[in-house]
Design a protein around this motif. Structure first.
Motif, mmCIF file in Angstrom:
data_model
loop_
_atom_site.group_PDB
_atom_site.id
_atom_site.type_symbol
_atom_site.label_atom_id
_atom_site.label_comp_id
_atom_site.label_asym_id
_atom_site.label_seq_id
_atom_site.Cartn_x
_atom_site.Cartn_y
_atom_site.Cartn_z
ATOM 1 N N LEU A 30 -7.308 4.103 -0.121
ATOM 2 C CA LEU A 30 -6.861 5.079 0.882
ATOM 3 C C LEU A 30 -7.711 6.340 0.835
ATOM 4 O O LEU A 30 -8.083 6.894 1.876
ATOM 5 N N THR A 64 5.562 1.563 -0.105
ATOM 6 C CA THR A 64 5.511 0.454 -1.060
ATOM 7 C C THR A 64 5.637 0.965 -2.495
ATOM 8 O O THR A 64 6.349 0.386 -3.319
ATOM 9 N N ASN A 65 4.962 2.064 -2.803
ATOM 10 C CA ASN A 65 5.033 2.633 -4.150
ATOM 11 C C ASN A 65 6.437 3.141 -4.473
ATOM 12 O O ASN A 65 6.886 3.051 -5.621
ATOM 13 N N ARG A 99 -2.682 -8.795 -2.809
ATOM 14 C CA ARG A 99 -3.168 -7.542 -2.214
ATOM 15 C C ARG A 99 -4.605 -7.252 -2.638
ATOM 16 O O ARG A 99 -5.436 -6.843 -1.820
ATOM 17 N N ARG A 144 2.260 3.214 4.713
ATOM 18 C CA ARG A 144 2.642 1.902 4.188
ATOM 19 C C ARG A 144 2.495 1.860 2.667
ATOM 20 O O ARG A 144 3.377 1.367 1.955
ATOM 21 N N GLU A 145 1.392 2.377 2.152
ATOM 22 C CA GLU A 145 1.171 2.374 0.705
ATOM 23 C C GLU A 145 2.181 3.272 -0.007
ATOM 24 O O GLU A 145 2.696 2.923 -1.077
ATOM 25 N N ARG A 205 -1.834 3.267 7.194
ATOM 26 C CA ARG A 205 -2.080 2.701 5.865
ATOM 27 C C ARG A 205 -1.539 3.616 4.765
ATOM 28 O O ARG A 205 -1.019 3.155 3.754
ATOM 29 N N GLY A 228 -4.814 0.698 -4.506
ATOM 30 C CA GLY A 228 -4.174 1.186 -3.282
ATOM 31 C C GLY A 228 -4.573 2.607 -2.953
ATOM 32 O O GLY A 228 -5.129 2.887 -1.889
#
Length: 404
Positions: A366, A315-316, A185, A311-312, A308, A362
């Protein structure tokens, strides 16, 4: 079309593990029953009704290995209780008289039973206390015998040692996978940042060099129009000035495009929210999506930025809050788009030792993207023990902005 293979694999894995545990339990039931009948443990030379009843109870206790993954402490408790009862019936009750004195009365199933608490149980302190009590029951230190105590200790120690080894190996593999994913990433982020920097540099050079020259041309054409004495010259100067102004406008648009994400950016827009939620559900994170308003109100740039963020955030949650429930709320308005991702407190700890470490690129990336479109981002813990990420974006951002 949504890929449901991950969701289908989980029930299959559970059924497979249950089948393996049933076969292991059945094997140890037969093994312990055979060893007992041959006099290797507590079986008397002249078995009576009580001996046969206890043999059946032993088979049931060994069959508890079926739930060794889901209830490891229960399995240890059942086998420990059976061993203690047999020991008390032999001495001091004296109602059972083994054919061979001075042996370990515990069934062989205690070995796989001792493996479970340290590998499947989250609370290590409880697991160690249960295993300590289990070891005392099997070793019978109140009836000192070097051979029995040594065999009993080794029988119980094998399981926890294997559990610690495999648990350490599992954690190491998870840490290596996490590190590789994080490095991948970060590599993509650095490459993306390098492309963005190069585009910004090209845009700056184009603006500084070309705009300066064309602006001079426009000014000179305007001056010529004012000072010219004949009409054809004034018309030609006006045409030249108008063409220069048009070139400046087009150049500003081109510079704006270079300074924003390329049109070939394949990041999905708001239409991809449902796919992200489906992916989260497929890996075992209960996720709910609530959308209000018309998604068409969000411009493509804003949609990609919101994608985005979601998605982040998801994921977290998968990395730092296993077992949490997630609520995704999106409100589309004429003036702004508001995205809120809230997760409940996790039911367990982070899944790897690296969950709380890293560069944190991340959220930082953002925040930069959101500031470019004049939005705001908040990411903070909530009073209920969960975590919330809230992004507020303008509904429309033009591809290019005038730079007057």
């Amino acid at each position: 079309m949504t890929d449901d293979r991950g969701a289908c694999d989980a029930p299959w894995r559970r059924r497979h593990r249950l089948a393996v545990d049933v076969m292991i339990a059945a094997a140890f039931v037969l093994l312990d029953t055979g060893l007992t009948l041959t006099g290797a443990t507590w079986w008397p030379a002249h078995p009576g009704t009580l001996a046969w009843v206890m043999l059946g109870v032993q088979a049931l206790a060994c069959a508890s290995l079926t739930v060794r993954r889901t209830a490891p402490l229960t399995v240890v408790g059942v086998l420990g209780a059976f061993t203690l009862v047999v020991t008390l019936l032999i001495s001091p009750a004296g109602v059972l008289t083994p054919a061979h004195e001075g042996q370990v009365w515990a069934p062989l199933s205690t070995m796989p039973a001792a493996y479970g608490p340290l590998f499947y149980q989250r609370n290590r302190r409880t697991a160690y206390l249960a295993l300590a009590a289990f070891t005392l029951v099997v070793m019978r230190p109140w009836e000192p015998s070097v051979s029995n105590m040594t065999i009993g200790l080794l029988r119980i120690a094998v399981g926890p040692l294997l559990a610690l080894y495999f648990d350490t190996r599992r954690r190491l593999m998870h840490a290596l996978v996490e590190r590789a994913e994080r490095a991948e990433r970060e590599r993509h982020l650095l490459a993306e940042q390098a492309r963005a920097d190069e585009r910004a540099r090209l845009a700056g050079e184009m603006h500084d060099v070309v705009t300066h020259r064309v602006s001079l041309m426009v000014l000179q054409a305007g001056a010529l129009k004012v000072t010219a004495t004949d009409e054809p010259t004034r018309r030609a100067a006006e045409d030249l000035r108008a063409a220069g102004c048009q070139a400046l406008e087009e150049l500003r648009d081109l510079v704006g495009i270079l300074r924003t994400a390329p049109e070939g950016d394949q990041t999905p827009s708001v239409a991809g929210f449902a796919d992200l939620v489906a992916e989260s559900v497929a890996v075992g994170i209960p996720t709910e999506l609530i959308e209000k308003g018309d998604p068409a109100l969000a411009s493509p740039v804003v949609g990609r930025t919101a994608y985005r963020v979601l998605r982040e955030a998801l994921t977290n949650v998968r990395k730092h809050a296993p077992g949490a429930r997630v609520s995704v709320r999106v409100e589309y308005g004429n003036a702004q788009l508001q995205l809120t991702v809230h997760n409940t407190p996790p039911s367990g700890g982070p899944r790897s030792a690296l969950a709380d470490t890293g560069s944190g690129l991340g959220i930082a990336q953002l925040r930069q993207r959101i500031e470019l479109v004049h939005g705001t981002l908040r990411a903070e813990p909530c009073s209920d023990g969960g975590f919330s990420v809230e992004a507020t974006l303008p509904a429309f951002v033009p591809t290019a902005k005038s730079e007057r």
